[in-house]
Design an enzyme around this catalytic site. Structure first.
Site, PDB file in Angstrom:
ATOM      1  N   GLU A   1       0.854  -1.188   0.000  1.00  0.00           N
ATOM      2  CA  GLU A   1       0.000   0.000   0.000  1.00  0.00           C
ATOM      3  C   GLU A   1       0.893   1.242   0.000  1.00  0.00           C
ATOM      4  OE1 GLU A   1      -2.776   0.415   3.253  1.00  0.00           O
ATOM      5  OE2 GLU A   1      -3.791   2.046   2.244  1.00  0.00           O
TER       6      GLU A   1
ATOM      7  N   MET B   1       0.961  -2.514   8.716  1.00  0.00           N
ATOM      8  CA  MET B   1       0.200  -2.692   7.483  1.00  0.00           C
ATOM      9  C   MET B   1      -0.701  -3.914   7.590  1.00  0.00           C
ATOM     10  SD  MET B   1      -0.536  -1.673   4.496  1.00  0.00           S
ATOM     11  CE  MET B   1      -1.809  -2.538   3.570  1.00  0.00           C
ATOM     12  N   GLU B   2      -1.947  -3.717   7.161  1.00  0.00           N
ATOM     13  CA  GLU B   2      -3.001  -4.702   7.395  1.00  0.00           C
ATOM     14  C   GLU B   2      -3.093  -5.790   6.330  1.00  0.00           C
ATOM     15  OE1 GLU B   2      -3.538  -1.397   6.563  1.00  0.00           O
ATOM     16  OE2 GLU B   2      -5.241  -1.212   5.197  1.00  0.00           O
ATOM     17  N   ASN B   3      -2.008  -6.188   5.678  1.00  0.00           N
ATOM     18  CA  ASN B   3      -2.057  -7.242   4.655  1.00  0.00           C
ATOM     19  C   ASN B   3      -2.928  -8.411   5.141  1.00  0.00           C
ATOM     20  OD1 ASN B   3       0.209  -5.830   3.405  1.00  0.00           O
ATOM     21  ND2 ASN B   3       1.341  -6.653   5.146  1.00  0.00           N
TER      22      ASN B   3
ATOM     23  N   GLU C   1      -4.934  -2.530  12.912  1.00  0.00           N
ATOM     24  CA  GLU C   1      -4.657  -3.401  11.757  1.00  0.00           C
ATOM     25  C   GLU C   1      -5.629  -4.575  11.734  1.00  0.00           C
ATOM     26  OE1 GLU C   1      -2.875  -1.876   9.778  1.00  0.00           O
ATOM     27  OE2 GLU C   1      -1.946  -0.524  11.229  1.00  0.00           O
TER      28      GLU C   1
ATOM     29  N   HIS D   1      -8.987  -3.575  10.382  1.00  0.00           N
ATOM     30  CA  HIS D   1      -8.978  -3.433   8.921  1.00  0.00           C
ATOM     31  C   HIS D   1      -9.407  -4.730   8.228  1.00  0.00           C
ATOM     32  CE1 HIS D   1      -7.594   0.471   7.704  1.00  0.00           C
ATOM     33  NE2 HIS D   1      -6.401   0.401   8.266  1.00  0.00           N
TER      34      HIS D   1
ATOM     35  N   GLU E   1      -9.688   4.190   6.468  1.00  0.00           N
ATOM     36  CA  GLU E   1      -8.830   4.695   7.537  1.00  0.00           C
ATOM     37  C   GLU E   1      -9.604   5.459   8.620  1.00  0.00           C
ATOM     38  OE1 GLU E   1      -6.208   3.414   7.983  1.00  0.00           O
ATOM     39  OE2 GLU E   1      -5.507   2.717   6.024  1.00  0.00           O
TER      40      GLU E   1
HETATM   41  N1  B3K Z   1      -2.851   1.122   5.661  1.00  0.00           N
HETATM   42  C1  B3K Z   1      -1.530   1.327   6.205  1.00  0.00           C
HETATM   43  C2  B3K Z   1      -0.877   2.578   5.722  1.00  0.00           C
HETATM   44  C3  B3K Z   1      -0.197   2.461   4.417  1.00  0.00           C
HETATM   45  C4  B3K Z   1       0.558   3.725   4.101  1.00  0.00           C
HETATM   46  C5  B3K Z   1       1.138   3.704   2.739  1.00  0.00           C
HETATM   47  N2  B3K Z   1       1.986   4.836   2.503  1.00  0.00           N
HETATM   48  C6  B3K Z   1      -1.527   1.315   7.694  1.00  0.00           C
HETATM   49  C7  B3K Z   1      -2.809   1.586   8.351  1.00  0.00           C
HETATM   50  O1  B3K Z   1      -3.414   2.623   8.224  1.00  0.00           O
HETATM   51  O2  B3K Z   1      -3.295   0.729   9.019  1.00  0.00           O
HETATM   52 ZN    ZN Z   2      -5.251   2.001   8.794  1.00  0.00          ZN
END
Ligand code: B3K
Ligand code: ZN
Length: 902
Positions: free
Chosen positions: A130, A272-274, A307, A310, A329
């Protein structure tokens, strides 16, 4: 208008209005990685279809810094061309039948200092996709509305990379020739490519099996480097609590057999929420009482929660395009804030969390909303999307969601969430879709009635000002509040329409201090303690009847809307609220207003010396009452006794002299230190805990107040030349049983400028030289220390030559450079411009390494136009020096050009 270079690689402005659906769909993706730091081979086999709703056109795949070796369509070689870095395929099969596309590329993870895409850190592989990092791994339709099913095979040297992880479930693994091995992962959920992840390296895991409410078994794992397992208990507990909370509050269960968190020391953001494989900055995973403070523990709980949440808000339902970023977000920040509050149990601790969240909003987001990077919660355009992971998208976005909950009620909000998932699960949608679900699930709510106007919160930038005036009619026993709202112009938005502003109100008797019952004129509702007034026009008024004594209005309780409230309170009225308001937020706010008023008077009265007394006796005695109150919690006291920050004070002024603000605030600190000395001594002694360490909110609050006491006592002692308290601080630093007490003692010595700080810092470094996260604190404490005669900048330059400094590690860079440029206004804004020169050098240096980190640093001068001379001209010169570089990244270019735009 923004001006951009017109040479190769000229930045393109992306507009929300230009959105079109993707011309192709990708149904399945089969990725095979041969992992090698210098040259990783990536085979990407995809099944695609033309999107029948879009006119037939070439397939244009995003790519960045890739070496292309081969392209096959349905197993046959094909012609292709490049459009910049995009791979363009024109001769694809006609019709809407699926076809296979095979792309073979290589990349160099060890050279990837941007930490976007596939990179190495401490001899392990990590990914960050992301927002647009997947295109640095393979050619793809790198946009969130292309959702596919992923199968991933990882191959690597078994000794060097024993653990091979990707999203979903492990379906196969085994050994290969030449000491290599493989693992095959299948993700059972379709996802956008920004949620793809892989990790390979020498890692160990804390594991926990849990059974959900629905009776399903899940495996939770927290992966860290060998040696860090003793710092994973809190993260695991936070993860278990998050899983339980989302099921209990929103009925959202864990939808995976296995949920993994992996910590890495090199990471651009927090985490990061992969899908199923969250990758975290180690700062938000690793904690034990010897290395992490209470604040670290609380942040870990909050980020692990964020996370995890998400998984539904972001992953199951994702964003149609990046303009909708706040859809996931803002909503997920709201959810993590609610989670942290629910984890507090005590009502006062919940209020403390709310105050902390509002403090972040007001000190970081309000300035953003008033500066060159101002943008709506749903922006209309961007050049580099990574610049829009902002406090506006996150924190203001969360406030917008919170206002929806205020308007529909807690149960109504849960209903809205349910409808949102019924309608959109598995899809990529918009902020409008979310707001519509909330309204449709609550058809008789004011949200449903006012929806188009409410949505101005998504489209209009800037912080609204709400002005209120009160009039009491003693004879009629009525009290009327008249409101007006306005919002200053922001870029491309000269005029604003009126917002829907939920204003939670109360009245406190000015003589009795009692909470007065509220009866609204013309309403048949029974008298209540609070009244929610929903303001929709430019002006409005409300009258309360049966008001037995002159009231002090308590407006915007709980900070019910993200606005600036103007009300001409007298000091006496504020003291009444500070002593009596049943709403803890406004009680705290009354104290802040008193301190702010004194600060501003002292700052603008240039005839007075900054050393003169700034705070009056009434304020100091009110603070003494708060500090000594047997009813109030320690954490709340600590917040009330914390003066508004220099940045927040600066935001209230049209012309900002940072040195004068710093001097006035330091004078205030000294007055609080000396004026309440006996009270601080009492507070320090009364808030000692000798039991086992626990990071819970109540214990943390006691430590915070003890730490504040020690800090003020050292400050007073350093001024008077008394050695007792600095000596006690050093002793405490040596004896402390936890990092919170230890760091607070060290901070007390450093911020008071006492000579004992030097040996304490040396000892701290020696104790923790193998603990990266603690060393970050060591660096940050020195770079953020109060400036004395310009001593901080030379110290910062010296710190950069330290053997433990490494500008490539974002945490370390932040601990020195950001702590100085962003969090130390008194040290940074130097009349000789040397702070700005240092800033320009670092922005340029970092931009060559990691543009995302550089662009964050670039924002330190966002508010330069309001600086007094000589700061203003010097800041402009520094900005111009950066702007003059011809090879800046788009990230930094966008920030600097906006700052310099008229
Ligand atoms: N979604 C990610 C943030 C990614 C930022 C990319 N530059 C973390 C979060 O908000 O949970
Ligand atoms: Zn987030």
């Amino acid at each position: 208008m923004l001006q951009f270079r017109d040479n190769e690689g000229a930045p393109t402005v992306i507009n929300r209005a230009d959105y079109t659906a993707p011309a192709y769909r990708i149904d399945t993706v089969e990725l095979t990685f041969d992992l090698d730091p210098a040259k990783t081979r990536v085979l990407n086999k995809m099944t695609l279809r033309r999107n029948p709703d879009v006119p037939a056109q070439a397939l244009k795949l995003d790519g960045e810094e890739l070496n292309l070796a081969r392209v096959l369509v349905n197993g046959q070689g094909t012609s292709f061309k490049m459009d910049g870095e995009r791979l363009v395929l024109e001769n694809l099969p006609e019709g809407n039948e699926p076809f296979q596309l095979e792309i073979f590329t290589t990349c160099a993870p060890v050279k990837n200092t941007k930490l976007s895409g596939l990179y190495t850190s401490n001899d392990s592989f990590f990914t960050q996709c992301e927002a647009e990092g997947f295109r640095r791994i393979t050619y793809f339709l790198d946009r969130p509305d292309v959702m596919a099913m992923y199968t991933v095979t990882l191959r690597a040297d078994k000794a060097k990379y024993p653990v091979l992880l990707s999203n979903g479930n492990l379906v196969d693994s085994g050994t290969l020739e030449d000491g290599r091995h493989f693992a095959k992962w299948v993700d059972p959920h379709k996802k956008p490519c920004y949620l793809f992840a892989l990790v390979a390296g020498q890692l160990v895991a804390r594991e926990q099996r849990i059974t959900s409410r629905a009776g399903k078994d899940h495996l939770l794992q927290v992966f860290v480097r060998p040696g860090d397992l003793d710092k994973t208990e809190h993260a695991m507990n936070s993860l278990m609590a998050s899983v339980a909370w989302d099921e209990a509050r929103f009925g959202l269960p864990l939808d995976l057999e296995r949920f993994m968190i992996v910590a890495t020391a090199d990471f651009n953001m927090g985490a990061m929420e992969n899908k199923g494989l969250n990758i975290f900055n180690s700062k938000y995973v690793l904690a034990n009482q010897a290395t992490a403070t209470d604040v670290d523990f609380a942040n870990i709980e909050s980020v692990v929660g964020h996370e995890y949440f998400h998984n539904w808000t972001g992953n199951r339902i994702t964003c149609r395009d990046w303009f909708q970023l706040s859809l996931k977000e803002g909503l997920t920040v709201f959810r993590d804030q609610e989670f942290s509050q629910d984890m507090c149990f005590e009502p006062s601790a919940r209020a403390v969390k709310r105050i902390e969240d509002v403090r972040v909003l007001r000190t970081a987001q309000f300035p953003e909303d008033a500066g060159p990077m101002a943008h709506p919660v749903r922006p209309d355009s961007y050049i580099e999307i990574n610049n829009f992971y902002t406090v506006t998208i996150y924190e203001k976005g969360a406030e917008v969601v919170r206002m929806m909950q205020t308007l529909v009620g807690r149960d109504g909000f849960a209903k809205g969430m349910k409808l949102y998932f019924e309608r959109f699960d598995g899809q990529a949608v918009t902020c409008d879709d979310f707001a519509q679900s909330m309204a449709d699930a609550n058809p008789s709510s004011s949200l449903a009635q006012l929806l188009p106007q409410f949505k101005l919160w998504y489209s209009q930038a800037g912080t609204p000002r709400l002005s209120a005036r009160g009039s009491f009619d003693a004879a009629a026993q009525t009290y009327t509040l008249q409101f007006t709202q306005s919002c200053a112009a922001t870029a491309n938005q000269a005029t604003k329409q009126a917002f829907v502003i939920p204003v939670l109100l109360g009245l406190v008797g000015s003589n009795s201090g009692a909470a007065l019952p509220l009866t609204v004129q013309g309403s048949s509702d029974a008298a209540a303690d609070n009244h929610l007034f929903v303001m929709t026009g430019d002006t409005a008024s409300i009258t309360f009847t049966g008001v037995a004594e002159e009231p002090v209005p308590s407006i915007l309780r709980g900070f019910s809307a993200p606005v600036v409230l103007d009300f001409d309170y007298s000091d006496a009225q504020l003291l009444t609220l500070l002593a009596n308001d049943p709403d803890p937020f406004n009680r705290w706010e009354a104290g802040q207003r008193l301190a702010l008023r004194s600060a501003i008077n002292a700052i603008v009265d240039t005839s007075a010396s900054t050393g003169a007394s700034v705070l009056n006796d009434a304020y100091l005695s009110a603070m003494r009452s708060v500090l000594r109150s047997p009813q109030l919690d320690a954490a709340f006291k600590e917040l009330v006794l914390t003066l508004p920050g220099e940045t927040y004070i600066a935001e209230q002024l049209d012309v900002v002299d940072p040195q004068r603000i710093h001097a006035v605030r330091e004078a205030m600190r000294l007055q609080i230190a000396t004026g309440l000395q006996a009270d601080w001594e009492w507070a320090f002694d009364a808030h000692q805990d000798n039991g086992a360490y626990s990071p819970d909110a109540t214990s943390a609050g006691r430590r915070a107040l003890a730490g504040m006491s020690l800090s003020y006592l050292c400050l007073a002692a350093t001024q008077s030349g008394d050695a007792v308290w600095p000596g006690k601080a050093l002793q405490r630093f040596k004896d402390a049983g936890n990092m919170t007490d230890q760091a607070n003692a060290l901070q007390a010595l450093v911020t008071s400028g006492h000579a004992l700080a030097t040996p304490a810092l040396a000892r701290f470094h020696a104790m923790f030289k193998h603990e990266d996260l603690v060393l970050d604190k060591w660096f940050a404490l020195q770079a953020g220390a109060p400036d004395r005669g310009g001593n901080v900048l030379p110290a910062v330059r010296q710190l950069m030559t330290h053997a433990d400094f490494n500008i490539r590690n974002p945490n370390r860079a932040r601990s020195v450079i950001f702590s100085y440029c962003n969090a130390n206004p008194g040290g940074f804004h130097r009349a000789d411009a040397a702070g700005y020169v240092y800033w320009a050098e670092r922005v340029i240096e970092l931009d060559g390494i990691n543009p995302q980190v550089a662009a964050r640093l670039a924002r330190a001068l966002d508010r330069w136009k309001r600086l007094a001379e000589p700061y203003r001209s010097a800041a402009r010169e520094a900005l111009a020096r950066v702007a003059a570089k011809s090879d800046l990244s788009n990230d930094v270019r966008e920030v600097i050009d906006r700052a310099l735009a008229d």
